[in-house]
Design a protein around this motif. Structure first.
Motif, PDB file in Angstrom:
ATOM      1  N   SER A   3       0.815  -1.223   0.000  1.00  0.00           N
ATOM      2  CA  SER A   3       0.000   0.000   0.000  1.00  0.00           C
ATOM      3  C   SER A   3       0.846   1.271   0.000  1.00  0.00           C
ATOM      4  CB  SER A   3      -0.980   0.008   1.172  1.00  0.00           C
ATOM      5  OG  SER A   3      -0.296   0.053   2.401  1.00  0.00           O
ATOM      6  N   PHE A  10       0.943   6.682  -6.892  1.00  0.00           N
ATOM      7  CA  PHE A  10      -0.212   7.540  -7.142  1.00  0.00           C
ATOM      8  C   PHE A  10       0.189   9.007  -6.981  1.00  0.00           C
ATOM      9  CE2 PHE A  10      -3.831   9.989  -5.563  1.00  0.00           C
ATOM     10  CZ  PHE A  10      -4.750   9.768  -6.578  1.00  0.00           C
ATOM     11  N   ASN A  48      -3.243   7.263   2.251  1.00  0.00           N
ATOM     12  CA  ASN A  48      -4.096   6.563   1.301  1.00  0.00           C
ATOM     13  C   ASN A  48      -5.415   7.327   1.262  1.00  0.00           C
ATOM     14  OD1 ASN A  48      -2.515   4.306   0.479  1.00  0.00           O
ATOM     15  ND2 ASN A  48      -2.805   3.445   2.527  1.00  0.00           N
ATOM     16  N   THR A  50      -9.260   8.606  -0.089  1.00  0.00           N
ATOM     17  CA  THR A  50     -10.523   7.956  -0.418  1.00  0.00           C
ATOM     18  C   THR A  50     -10.785   8.022  -1.917  1.00  0.00           C
ATOM     19  OG1 THR A  50     -11.829   9.970  -0.169  1.00  0.00           O
ATOM     20  CG2 THR A  50     -11.511   8.613   1.818  1.00  0.00           C
ATOM     21  N   LEU A  51     -11.640   7.155  -2.364  1.00  0.00           N
ATOM     22  CA  LEU A  51     -12.022   7.117  -3.767  1.00  0.00           C
ATOM     23  C   LEU A  51     -12.673   8.432  -4.194  1.00  0.00           C
ATOM     24  CD1 LEU A  51     -12.011   5.296  -6.208  1.00  0.00           C
ATOM     25  CD2 LEU A  51     -14.185   4.345  -5.448  1.00  0.00           C
ATOM     26  N   GLU A  52     -13.446   9.011  -3.305  1.00  0.00           N
ATOM     27  CA  GLU A  52     -14.075  10.305  -3.591  1.00  0.00           C
ATOM     28  C   GLU A  52     -13.012  11.363  -3.904  1.00  0.00           C
ATOM     29  OE1 GLU A  52     -16.573  13.833  -1.311  1.00  0.00           O
ATOM     30  OE2 GLU A  52     -16.422  11.864  -0.361  1.00  0.00           O
ATOM     31  N   LYS A  53     -11.936  11.370  -3.151  1.00  0.00           N
ATOM     32  CA  LYS A  53     -10.872  12.353  -3.368  1.00  0.00           C
ATOM     33  C   LYS A  53     -10.099  12.068  -4.661  1.00  0.00           C
ATOM     34  CE  LYS A  53     -10.504  13.811   1.350  1.00  0.00           C
ATOM     35  NZ  LYS A  53     -10.101  13.362   2.653  1.00  0.00           N
ATOM     36  N   VAL A  54      -9.967  10.798  -5.017  1.00  0.00           N
ATOM     37  CA  VAL A  54      -9.317  10.442  -6.274  1.00  0.00           C
ATOM     38  C   VAL A  54     -10.112  11.036  -7.438  1.00  0.00           C
ATOM     39  CG1 VAL A  54      -8.705   8.549  -7.834  1.00  0.00           C
ATOM     40  CG2 VAL A  54      -8.249   8.336  -5.382  1.00  0.00           C
ATOM     41  N   TYR A  55     -11.422  10.892  -7.396  1.00  0.00           N
ATOM     42  CA  TYR A  55     -12.278  11.434  -8.455  1.00  0.00           C
ATOM     43  C   TYR A  55     -12.231  12.963  -8.473  1.00  0.00           C
ATOM     44  CZ  TYR A  55     -14.266   7.143 -10.236  1.00  0.00           C
ATOM     45  OH  TYR A  55     -14.420   5.932 -10.868  1.00  0.00           O
ATOM     46  N   VAL A  65      -9.675   9.064 -14.139  1.00  0.00           N
ATOM     47  CA  VAL A  65      -9.142   8.469 -12.895  1.00  0.00           C
ATOM     48  C   VAL A  65      -8.043   7.459 -13.201  1.00  0.00           C
ATOM     49  CG1 VAL A  65      -9.729   6.982 -10.944  1.00  0.00           C
ATOM     50  CG2 VAL A  65     -11.210   8.898 -11.517  1.00  0.00           C
ATOM     51  N   LYS A  66      -8.242   6.657 -14.238  1.00  0.00           N
ATOM     52  CA  LYS A  66      -7.258   5.603 -14.530  1.00  0.00           C
ATOM     53  C   LYS A  66      -5.878   6.149 -14.876  1.00  0.00           C
ATOM     54  CE  LYS A  66      -8.942   4.979 -19.223  1.00  0.00           C
ATOM     55  NZ  LYS A  66      -9.700   4.097 -20.083  1.00  0.00           N
ATOM     56  N   LEU A  69      -3.969   6.204 -11.527  1.00  0.00           N
ATOM     57  CA  LEU A  69      -3.754   4.944 -10.807  1.00  0.00           C
ATOM     58  C   LEU A  69      -2.474   4.271 -11.253  1.00  0.00           C
ATOM     59  CD1 LEU A  69      -7.379   3.528 -10.813  1.00  0.00           C
ATOM     60  CD2 LEU A  69      -6.241   4.847  -9.029  1.00  0.00           C
TER      61      LEU A  69
END
Length: 70
Positions: A3, A10, A48, A50-55, A65-66, A69
């Motif tokens: 991780s 990332f 690490n 959250t997914l929300e922050k990645v978006y 997004v990809k 990653l």
């Protein structure tokens, strides 16, 4: 994959994309509605997120997004 290594990879992708757009860390954080120091923490792979922050990052960095990653 470990991780910590994922978080660092990332963060490097976020940094590279941000720099290619000429956006400062502080401005990126402001646009994403993060604390002003959070961009640096992400880019160094110290958290690490959250997914929300990645978006949210992808939207501000005008990419899919990809692309962020590992």
């Amino acid at each position: 994959m470990e991780s910590k290594k994922l978080a660092i990879e990332f963060g490097n992708k976020v940094r590279n994309k941000r720099k290619s757009l000429g956006i400062t860390q502080e401005n990126l954080a402001l646009r994403c509605k993060f604390d002003r120091t959070y961009g640096g923490i992400i880019e160094r792979g110290e958290v690490n997120i959250t997914l929300e922050k990645v978006y949210r990052l992808a939207a501000v960095l005008e990419c899919d997004v990809k692309e962020l990653l590992p």
